[in-house]
Every structure is written in C-alpha cells, then in structure tokens.
Design a protein around this motif. Structure first.
Motif, PDB file in Angstrom:
ATOM      1  N   LEU A  82      -8.623  -0.227   1.296  1.00  0.00           N
ATOM      2  CA  LEU A  82      -8.747   0.868  -0.030  1.00  0.00           C
ATOM      3  C   LEU A  82      -9.234   1.946   0.753  1.00  0.00           C
ATOM      4  O   LEU A  82      -8.644   3.122   0.014  1.00  0.00           O
ATOM      5  N   LYS A  83      -9.885   1.968   0.934  1.00  0.00           N
ATOM      6  CA  LYS A  83      -9.992   3.769   2.114  1.00  0.00           C
ATOM      7  C   LYS A  83      -9.036   4.670   2.233  1.00  0.00           C
ATOM      8  O   LYS A  83      -8.904   5.537   2.158  1.00  0.00           O
ATOM      9  N   ASN A  84      -8.728   3.321   3.722  1.00  0.00           N
ATOM     10  CA  ASN A  84      -7.464   4.121   3.977  1.00  0.00           C
ATOM     11  C   ASN A  84      -6.358   4.546   3.218  1.00  0.00           C
ATOM     12  O   ASN A  84      -5.351   5.467   2.818  1.00  0.00           O
ATOM     13  N   GLN A  87       0.628   4.435  -4.050  1.00  0.00           N
ATOM     14  CA  GLN A  87       0.143   3.763  -5.153  1.00  0.00           C
ATOM     15  C   GLN A  87       0.217   2.029  -5.947  1.00  0.00           C
ATOM     16  O   GLN A  87      -0.708   1.635  -5.614  1.00  0.00           O
ATOM     17  N   GLN A  88       1.381   1.966  -5.331  1.00  0.00           N
ATOM     18  CA  GLN A  88       1.513   0.469  -5.735  1.00  0.00           C
ATOM     19  C   GLN A  88       0.911  -1.024  -4.578  1.00  0.00           C
ATOM     20  O   GLN A  88       0.166  -1.778  -4.776  1.00  0.00           O
ATOM     21  N   LEU A 146      -4.050  -4.272  -3.400  1.00  0.00           N
ATOM     22  CA  LEU A 146      -5.226  -4.180  -2.461  1.00  0.00           C
ATOM     23  C   LEU A 146      -5.788  -4.674  -3.232  1.00  0.00           C
ATOM     24  O   LEU A 146      -6.911  -5.460  -3.119  1.00  0.00           O
ATOM     25  N   GLN A 147      -5.863  -3.946  -4.556  1.00  0.00           N
ATOM     26  CA  GLN A 147      -6.955  -4.356  -5.925  1.00  0.00           C
ATOM     27  C   GLN A 147      -6.966  -5.577  -6.221  1.00  0.00           C
ATOM     28  O   GLN A 147      -8.246  -5.613  -6.510  1.00  0.00           O
ATOM     29  N   GLY A 148      -5.584  -5.707  -6.420  1.00  0.00           N
ATOM     30  CA  GLY A 148      -5.615  -7.046  -7.238  1.00  0.00           C
ATOM     31  C   GLY A 148      -6.583  -8.743  -6.226  1.00  0.00           C
ATOM     32  O   GLY A 148      -6.770  -9.172  -7.179  1.00  0.00           O
ATOM     33  N   LYS A 149      -6.245  -7.425  -5.222  1.00  0.00           N
ATOM     34  CA  LYS A 149      -6.348  -8.584  -3.600  1.00  0.00           C
ATOM     35  C   LYS A 149      -8.104  -9.124  -3.766  1.00  0.00           C
ATOM     36  O   LYS A 149      -9.152  -9.628  -4.041  1.00  0.00           O
ATOM     37  N   LEU A 150      -8.736  -8.088  -3.898  1.00  0.00           N
ATOM     38  CA  LEU A 150      -9.902  -7.738  -4.052  1.00  0.00           C
ATOM     39  C   LEU A 150     -10.743  -8.267  -5.386  1.00  0.00           C
ATOM     40  O   LEU A 150     -12.094  -8.917  -4.806  1.00  0.00           O
TER      41      LEU A 150
END
Length: 350
Positions: free
Chosen positions: A45-47, A1-2, A7-11
């Motif tokens: 992110l999908k992986n 989760q972290q 990754l979401q932050g980077k995205l």
C-alpha cells in the motif's frame, strides 16, 4: 487508485479475519500468517501510495504541459487566423492593385493615343505657323518698301510745302509793299500779280512733272518685275519641257533596246498571255519606277525653291541685281546642260 482500493479492501478483510481469529483461540497459528500478509499488504500500500503520488505529480506536470500546449495552440490558431486575415487582405489588395494597374494601362493607352493626336495637331500647327511666318515676313518687306516710298513722298511734300511757304512769304511781303505804295505802284501790282501767278503755275507744273516722273518710275519698276517674273516662269517652263523630253527620249531609247532584245513574236506572245494589245504592253513597260518619280519630285521642289528665291530677291531691298543675275545664270546653265543631254540622246536614238 483501483489497485489501492483493492489492497485496502483486502487489508480490511484481513483485519476482519484477524479480529475473528483473535476471538477464536482454537487457531493461533494462522494469525501470524495474517500479520505477515498484513505487513506485506501495508508495504504494497505504501509503494502504491508512493507510485500514486509520483503519477499524480507527473499527471499535474503533464496537465501543465497540456495547458501550455493548448495555450500555445490557441496562440498559434490566433496567429494563423491573423495571418489568414492578413493574407485575405493582401489578396484583396493585390486584386485591387491589379484592377488599378489594368485601369492605369487602359488610361495610359488612351493618353498615349491622345498624345499622338496632339503631336500630329502640333506638327500641323507648326507647319501652319511657319507658312504664316513666311507670309508675314513677305508682308513686312512690302511694308518696309511702302514706308520708304511714303517717307520719300513726305520729303517731297515737305519740300514743296516749304517752297510754297517761301512763296507765300514773298507774296505777303509784296502785298505789304503794294499796300504801302498802292497809289504809285498800280502798274507794278499788275505785273507782280502776273509774275506771282506765273510762279504758282510753274511750281504746280513742276510738282506735276515730278509726280508724273515718279509714277512713270513706279510703272517701269512694275514692268521690270513682271518681265523678270515672266522670264523666270518661261525659263522654268522650258527647263521642265526639256526634262520631259529627256525622259521621253530615254524611254524611247530603252524601248528600242528592249524591242531589239525581244522579237515581235515574243512581244505578241506576251501580249496574248496578258490578254492585252501590244500598245498596252508598251505602256506597261513604260511605267516609271519609284526612283524616277522621286527624282522628278526633287526637281520640281528645286524649281519651286528657285522661283521662291527669285520672288524674295525681287521683294528684297536694293541692291539685288547681282544675286538675281547669278540665279538666272544658274538656271540658264542647267538648261544648257539639259539641251546637250537631249541632243546626245537624240543622236543615240537616231
């Protein structure tokens, strides 16, 4: 989760950079790189999402297993508590049974002791009953003899009574005849009365003579009984005296043999060692052994049984002369053998 959050932050940062890059037309080349990185990040992110779903499913399965194991543990703990409770109850039961067993053993011991005491009492009562039975049998025999004598006396009494009744009938007949012929038979009346008085006296004298003969016969029987009892006691006493004389003769023979084997000096030496006199030493050597005492006891019991047998014969019914003769001859033969043995011992000692 972290990792997903990173990754979401980077995205988001890349999207912000791409937006800023789209506004600035001076740098078109880096936007392509950003799109490429965006795609890579989306793939990652999908992986990561797939991995997260897998891990969440595994976590759920593990949670279910943990819950099942916790339930199993609770069941086992409940079972263990039940087993411990059963074990404690069984321990208490075992302790109770042990205490009961101990109490039962003590009760059994006391009951065994009481049973032994009761058996001893029963044996004593049985012996007492046997003695009383023998005394009752002897009393019954005496009662039978007394009843027979009573029946004999009653027969004699009835005979005398019949004779008296006959004589009374004769007397009444004579009185009737005397009443009928009282005027002409005065002399015959006197003679008849004299004859009746004479007959009455004769019958009374005959009855007295019969009673005297019966008493005389009873006295003779009692005298015979006392004679037989005295004879048997004297015979038994003489046999006992012969036995004691034989024992003394045997002791004298043994003492002489012992004195021949031992010198006077050795006897005095033994007396000085034991700190007794020579006479005391001889008395010590003269002590009877257990076999001799048992033999004397058995002889005493035999004599007692013989006297009881003679008493039973005297109290028994007729005839008993042959049995009495056999018993006295048996004791006389025993006395004869003892006399021969005593004579042979006296010859040996001389």
């Amino acid at each position: 989760q972290q990792e997903k959050e990173d990754l979401q932050g980077k995205l988001k940062l890349r999207e912000h950079l791409s937006q800023t890059a789209g506004k600035s037309e001076a740098t078109p080349a880096p936007s392509k790189n950003i799109d490429l990185e965006m795609k890579q990040l989306q793939c990652k992110l999908k992986n990561s999402n797939n991995e997260i779903t897998k891990q969440s499913t595994t976590i759920k399965s593990l949670k279910n297993e943990v819950q099942e194991k916790e339930e199993r543990i609770r069941e086992l703990q409940a079972k263990i508590s039940r087993l411990e409770r059963d074990l404690n109850m069984k321990r208490h039961l075992i302790e109770d049974l042990r205490s009961r067993l101990k109490a039962n053993q003590e009760n059994e011991k006391t009951s065994h002791e009481t049973l032994e005491s009761l058996e001893r009492k029963v044996k004593a009562l049985a012996e007492d009953c046997s003695n009383k039975k023998t005394s009752i049998d002897s009393l019954k025999q005496r009662l039978n003899v007394a009843t027979k004598e009573k029946s004999q006396y009653e027969q004699m009494y009835h005979k005398a009574k019949d004779e008296l009744e006959k004589k009374d009938l004769k007397l009444t007949n004579l009185e009737s005849k005397m009443i009928e012929t009282e005027y002409a038979m005065t002399e015959l009346e006197t003679t008849a009365s004299q004859q009746l008085h004479g007959l009455a006296k004769q019958s009374g004298q005959a009855l007295e003579t019969v009673q005297k003969k019966l008493l005389l016969s009873n006295d003779k029987v009692e005298e015979f009984m006392t004679f037989v009892k005295a004879l048997t006691r004297e015979l038994q006493h003489s046999v006992q005296e012969l036995r004691t004389k034989i024992k003394q003769a045997k002791k004298m023979r043994d003492m002489r043999v012992c004195q021949k084997g031992l010198s006077q000096e050795s006897v005095q030496l033994a007396a000085s060692i034991l700190n007794v006199s020579t006479t005391d030493l001889e008395e010590i050597l003269e002590v009877e052994d257990d076999e001799e005492t048992a033999k004397t006891k058995m002889e005493f019991d035999k004599d007692k049984e013989w006297l009881q047998y003679i008493q039973k014969l005297l109290e028994a019914q007729f005839p008993f002369a042959s049995y009495l003769m056999d018993a006295i001859l048996e004791k006389l033969n025993e006395k004869k053998k003892l006399v021969e043995e005593y004579n042979s011992l006296m010859k040996q000692t001389v």
